[in-house]
Design an enzyme around this catalytic site. Sequence first.
Site, short mmCIF file in Angstrom:
data_model
loop_
_atom_site.label_atom_id
_atom_site.label_comp_id
_atom_site.label_asym_id
_atom_site.label_seq_id
_atom_site.Cartn_x
_atom_site.Cartn_y
_atom_site.Cartn_z
CB SER A 187 18.50 -17.40 12.89
OG SER A 187 19.85 -17.11 13.16
CE LYS A 194 19.72 -18.80 16.56
NZ LYS A 194 20.65 -18.97 15.44
#
Length: 222
Positions: A138, A175
Amino acid sequence: MSALGNKQVMAQNIKMYMEDKGISRKEFCKRLGFAYSTVTDWLNAEKYPRIDKIEMMATFFGVSKADLVEPHTATHSPAKPPAPSQQPRDKGIRIPVLGRVVAGIPIEAIEEIIDWEEIPQKMAATGKFFALRVCGHSMEPTILEGDVVIVRQQEDVDNYDTAIVLVNGDEATVKRVKKQKEGITLIATNTSVYEPHFYSNQEIHDLPVKILGKVVEMRRRL
């Protein structure tokens, strides 16, 4: 006065940190997935990078966004190492590399240690640290699967910092954190595959969504 938007300052800082890291322009572009022409424009002070690109560079260099944005005096520039015969020995501090972080277990109690990394004593003095081996794609191309991130334990981060976040009791994820009045959005770098995910203040409390620490450095074995 903030130097945000100053192309000359940004160009000087990128050059300074590239030199300090000993990385060529070509390798820098390859590592971060930047177009060579784009980086050239930044280094020639012809264009200014977007905030997400500044965040990617800050994570790569292991510095804050302010370190890239603000001017540096001579005393703040990376110091040249002394001659080998005069090189002081700064014994590093070992921190554990974890394979995963899960809910309900304090980080210091996790026994799944898969490796060890060293951080400078100066860094270790600023807080508690652990390292985490990244799984998944990601955060590509900035952070690849198998990379190790150095994390300072803290329960909050600044807007758009890269953090280790635990959601709904699952394993921790890496993230960028966008903070809003109504909640937070967790943002992947690889947004073509992983869409940003918003959590309301109520969800943050109920799930829960918990920030475990800030990513201060990324390490990759080539």
